[in-house]
Design a protein around this motif. Structure first.
Motif, PDB file in Angstrom:
ATOM      1  N   THR A   4       0.817  -1.215   0.000  1.00 28.35           N
ATOM      2  CA  THR A   4       0.000   0.000   0.000  1.00 28.35           C
ATOM      3  C   THR A   4       0.853   1.270   0.000  1.00 28.35           C
ATOM      4  OG1 THR A   4      -0.136  -0.109   2.411  1.00 28.35           O
ATOM      5  CG2 THR A   4      -1.949  -1.114   1.175  1.00 28.35           C
ATOM      6  N   VAL A  41      -7.098   2.884   3.640  1.00 29.12           N
ATOM      7  CA  VAL A  41      -8.114   3.089   2.603  1.00 29.12           C
ATOM      8  C   VAL A  41      -7.763   2.295   1.348  1.00 29.12           C
ATOM      9  CG1 VAL A  41      -9.100   4.812   1.031  1.00 29.12           C
ATOM     10  CG2 VAL A  41      -8.926   5.300   3.469  1.00 29.12           C
ATOM     11  N   GLN A  42      -6.491   2.312   0.954  1.00 29.72           N
ATOM     12  CA  GLN A  42      -6.091   1.565  -0.242  1.00 29.72           C
ATOM     13  C   GLN A  42      -6.344   0.068  -0.060  1.00 29.72           C
ATOM     14  OE1 GLN A  42      -2.021   2.047  -1.516  1.00 29.72           O
ATOM     15  NE2 GLN A  42      -2.328   0.780  -3.317  1.00 29.72           N
ATOM     16  N   GLU A  43      -6.019  -0.451   1.101  1.00 33.53           N
ATOM     17  CA  GLU A  43      -6.237  -1.882   1.354  1.00 33.53           C
ATOM     18  C   GLU A  43      -7.723  -2.208   1.444  1.00 33.53           C
ATOM     19  OE1 GLU A  43      -4.664  -5.400   4.341  1.00 33.53           O
ATOM     20  OE2 GLU A  43      -3.826  -3.401   4.506  1.00 33.53           O
ATOM     21  N   ALA A  44      -8.502  -1.357   2.122  1.00 35.04           N
ATOM     22  CA  ALA A  44      -9.933  -1.603   2.283  1.00 35.04           C
ATOM     23  C   ALA A  44     -10.676  -1.529   0.954  1.00 35.04           C
ATOM     24  CB  ALA A  44     -10.532  -0.606   3.269  1.00 35.04           C
ATOM     25  N   SER A  45     -10.193  -0.704   0.038  1.00 36.44           N
ATOM     26  CA  SER A  45     -10.854  -0.588  -1.255  1.00 36.44           C
ATOM     27  C   SER A  45     -10.375  -1.652  -2.240  1.00 36.44           C
ATOM     28  CB  SER A  45     -10.632   0.808  -1.846  1.00 36.44           C
ATOM     29  OG  SER A  45      -9.259   1.030  -2.051  1.00 36.44           O
ATOM     30  N   ASP A  46      -9.579  -2.585  -1.743  1.00 36.32           N
ATOM     31  CA  ASP A  46      -9.070  -3.710  -2.534  1.00 36.32           C
ATOM     32  C   ASP A  46      -8.235  -3.234  -3.724  1.00 36.32           C
ATOM     33  OD1 ASP A  46      -8.709  -6.444  -2.724  1.00 36.32           O
ATOM     34  OD2 ASP A  46     -10.369  -6.700  -4.128  1.00 36.32           O
ATOM     35  N   LEU A  47      -7.489  -2.156  -3.519  1.00 39.19           N
ATOM     36  CA  LEU A  47      -6.615  -1.627  -4.566  1.00 39.19           C
ATOM     37  C   LEU A  47      -5.140  -1.840  -4.237  1.00 39.19           C
ATOM     38  CD1 LEU A  47      -8.455   1.719  -5.332  1.00 39.19           C
ATOM     39  CD2 LEU A  47      -8.447  -0.361  -6.709  1.00 39.19           C
ATOM     40  N   SER A  48      -4.871  -2.586  -3.161  1.00 39.51           N
ATOM     41  CA  SER A  48      -3.479  -2.809  -2.794  1.00 39.51           C
ATOM     42  C   SER A  48      -2.841  -3.812  -3.746  1.00 39.51           C
ATOM     43  CB  SER A  48      -3.375  -3.310  -1.348  1.00 39.51           C
ATOM     44  OG  SER A  48      -4.066  -4.520  -1.196  1.00 39.51           O
TER      45      SER A  48
END
Length: 89
Positions: A4, A41-48
């Motif tokens: 992230t 936020v990046q991890e929670a939005s599955d963008l990591s």
């Protein structure tokens, strides 16, 4: 492990700009809060992305990001430039 770095960087920069309005202490607090929130936020939005710790034949370890390929712990890989490639079994 989730990667992230981008979210943390953008979060820290945003926190710095917002916190700077409160002075130097606010800027420092803003960087810390933004760094944590950006990664979350990046991890929670599955963008990591995905990063792997690899060990070479000399026992040296390094972290390599792999946005597309997925590997399992213990799997043999070869590093070609900035990419990891699975070795055939």
């Amino acid at each position: 492990m989730p990667e992230t770095t981008a979210g943390k960087g953008y979060g820290a920069l945003t926190g710095l700009m917002i916190g700077a309005a409160a002075g130097p202490i606010g800027a420092i607090a803003g960087v810390g809060a933004g760094f944590w929130m950006g990664g979350t936020v990046q991890e929670a939005s599955d963008l990591s992305g995905t990063a792997y710790e690899i060990e070479n034949s000399q026992g040296e370890r390094s972290i390599v990001r792999s946005p597309n390929a997925r590997f399992t712990p213990g799997q043999k890989v070869t590093q070609k430039g900035a990419r990891l490639v699975a070795q055939p079994d």
